[in-house]
Motif scaffolding. Structure first.
Motif: not given
Length: 655
Positions: A429-430, A480, A484-485, A488-489, A491-492
């Motif tokens: 996630w980061r 999801y 999750a925005s 963020q999706r 980046r993941l």
């Protein structure tokens, strides 16, 4: 395991029930009444939930503020009441150390009062004998010290030239001294101050004796109070335990487990600390005796005792033998040998003996031990430093057994706060791909031997995918849909793609065996995601695991949903086995439509559906597979590899 059930898009749509026809005027009147009722409800004002919403929003902040106030009051009470709490804490610590001996004597048939008396007499006798011996050694060494004055002077005379050279700050110091002198002379010229000499009155011998007695009385009184508390704790241990259980609330079962856990951890810590100190002090005494340092036994005892004081004790115990070695030997060999002995014992004790004996006896992390030592030393001084680890163990036990104080276990404990899937997902996630690769490699390497075979490597990587990576993506699939925005999706997804790329480079499959002429071609498997990007990542993992098992497999960057929507199935020309991976919780309806379309256009395909979004679910019934027009189903990557490898034609069958 839950049975199969149709997807929501397979459920029939509710149809209106036929009834008597109503006039248009009646329908308009009914519509007017309903709109009037809704308008009336809107005019009635906000509901109770809307009114309480702002108050409920500030509850977490109020809870945090109340917790901080309570913590501040407790810390203030610990600081103000340290004169009373210190003897009690020391007595409790000594009680934990001596209670096993008392219990052992009681099991042998001796009354508890006599057991306590015997243990206390033996403990005081050992302390007294040690004090007498140490006093004698100190007296003899102090009598010999004047004979070492010439050696010390000669060494200092040889060392002094190395420190007399120009220093880095010598010029700045001279300038500051000059400025200070000029300022002082200017003040002396402007005003003349008459010198006044204050003569202290002569102190009578009786006043000196009273001052000395006042200095000695406080530690003697504290020692007496500690001794009294230790005796009382050992005499009435069960009674004190019952009172603590009653104070901890009605849940006596939980309170009893907490007390037993604390007693076990602290007792084990103290015993291990004693063994560690003895394993350091005895070799220290023997080594100093062999080297030739005077008072070797004294320095060994002092090293064993001072190591009860964390961090400061080992450094203090090393000062005395090093100083004496410097003073005794005219050369430098004795000092160097002593320094080498101390460094060797420190390395062995810190890196071999302590990890072996301590293990997980306290359950505290290294950072929490250091912070606890700083905190308790600031509150209670040197005694707080000695008591820091046992007191922090008590806080850890409270956090483990009291729900409202669970944060203490998270802050102080040595156990991981995240499971491996959660730990991996947090890195993803980061977007911290390097740490994610470290987590994955560590998990895989734990299952490998020093020189693993290709089969062992394939099993370890497949196990990581099944037990860590897939559960992590399953959590991500749930997030999801809820929290999750889009950034963020994205980046993941990029982090997972980089993680899988790194694992494929690090764990490479062996070269595939070429197919001899006249034999059937090897099984070719294409893994593809059903819809989401995490479905495509699952397909990448499945293809990697199959290649490690010696199966010719690949993956596609385009989901099967996109391919069917575009109508271009040329990507699957020549493909014999297709595996569709899905993280959806109930994808059977959509998979049925996809498999039906694939059967019409590519009848040669052997279709396997891998349902990763339904862990722990039983195998699909043959009727369900038939209705889906799929050939097989799997719920784990290991199931898929076993299914495909079993279908591979062996050399014997080919012959």
């Amino acid at each position: 395991m839950p049975p199969d059930h149709p997807a929501p898009d397979d459920e029939p749509v509710a149809q209106p029930v036929p009834g008597p026809k109503r006039s248009q005027r009646a329908e308009l009147r009914e519509t007017g009444r309903s709109s009037g009722r809704s308008a009336g409800r809107r005019r009635a004002g906000p509901s109770t939930q809307d009114t309480l919403a702002p108050l409920l929003a500030i509850v977490p902040g109020l809870r945090l503020m109340v917790g901080m106030v309570i913590a501040a009051v407790v810390i203030l009470g610990l600081y103000v009441g340290r004169d009373v709490l210190l003897p009690v804490a020391l007595a409790a610590l000594l009680g934990f150390l001596l209670d096993p001996a008392v219990s052992r004597l009681k099991r042998w048939g001796m009354p508890r009062v006599l057991s306590v008396a015997l243990v206390m007499v033996l403990a005081l006798g050992a302390l007294g004998a040690g004090a007498i011996y140490v006093g004698g050694q100190v007296t003899s060494l102090s009598a010999e010290l004047p004979t070492y004055q010439n050696t010390i002077r000669q060494k200092l005379r040889h060392v002094k030239p190395y420190f007399n050279g120009p220093g880095v700050w010598d010029g700045a110091v001279k300038v500051l001294n000059t400025v200070e002198t000029e300022i002082g002379q200017g003040d002396a010229r402007t005003r003349r101050v008459q010198k006044v000499e204050v003569q202290e009155p002569t102190v009578k011998p009786i006043q000196k004796a009273l001052e000395l007695l006042s200095k000695v009385a406080e530690p003697l009184a504290t020692t007496g109070i500690v001794f009294l508390f230790v005796v009382l704790i050992l005499l009435d241990r069960s009674g004190l335990q019952d009172r603590l259980l009653r104070l901890m609330g009605p849940n006596t079962h939980m309170a009893s487990d907490a007390l037993d856990d604390a007693a076990t951890r602290i007792g084990q810590y103290l015993r291990m600390q004693l063994f560690v100190n003895l394993s350091y002090g005895v070799p220290m005494a023997l080594g100093l005796w062999w080297i030739g340092v005077p008072g070797a036994i004294l320095w060994g005892i002092l090293a064993a005792v001072l190591r009860f004081v964390p961090y400061i004790g080992p450094m203090a115990s090393a000062v005395f033998p090093l100083t004496l070695a410097f003073a005794v030997d005219p050369g430098w060999s004795l000092l160097l040998w002593t320094l080498a002995l101390i460094l060797l014992l420190e390395l062995l004790s810190n890196n071999v003996i302590e990890p072996w004996l301590y293990g997980a006896s306290t359950g505290l992390s290294t950072l929490s031990i250091i912070l606890a030592a700083t905190f308790w030393t600031a509150l209670w001084g040197p005694i707080g430093l000695i008591l820091s680890t046992p007191l922090t163990v008590c806080l850890l036990v409270l956090g483990r057994y009291i729900p409202g104080m669970g944060f203490l276990e998270i802050l102080l404990g040595s156990q991981a706060v995240f499971d491996p899937p959660e730990k991996l997902l947090q890195r993803l996630w980061r977007g911290d791909v390097d740490q994610a690769i470290d987590v994955a490699s560590e998990n895989i390497d734990q299952a490998l031997s020093p020189k693993p075979s290709q089969h062992e490597q394939a099993l370890a990587v497949t196990q990581f995918y099944d037990q860590v990576a897939v559960p992590a993506l399953l959590i991500a699939a749930q997030q999801y849909r809820h929290s999750a925005s889009p950034p963020q999706r994205q980046r993941l997804s990029e982090a997972v793609a980089m993680l899988l790329s790194g694992l494929q480079r690090h764990y490479r499959p062996a070269a595939l065996t070429p197919v001899a002429e006249g034999q059937p071609p090897a099984q070719t498997v294409v893994c593809v995601g059903m819809q989401w990007d995490i479905d495509r990542h699952a397909a990448t993992m499945a293809a990697h695991a199959l290649r490690l098992h010696g199966v010719d497999s690949s993956t596609r960057a385009v989901s099967i949903e996109t391919v069917l929507r575009q109508g271009d199935l040329s990507l699957y020309d020549g493909v014999r086995h297709l595996c569709i991976c899905s993280f959806h919780s109930n994808p059977l309806g959509k998979l049925s439509q996809m498999c039906e379309s694939l059967r019409l256009r590519c009848p040669q395909l052997h279709i396997t559906v891998m349902l990763l979004g339904a862990p722990g679910r039983g195998p699909l019934r043959p009727a369900t597979l038939g209705s889906m027009q799929a050939d097989s189903a799997a719920y784990r990557i290991s199931d898929l590899t076993a299914l495909v490898v079993d279908e591979e034609p062996s050399d014997k069958d080919a012959a």
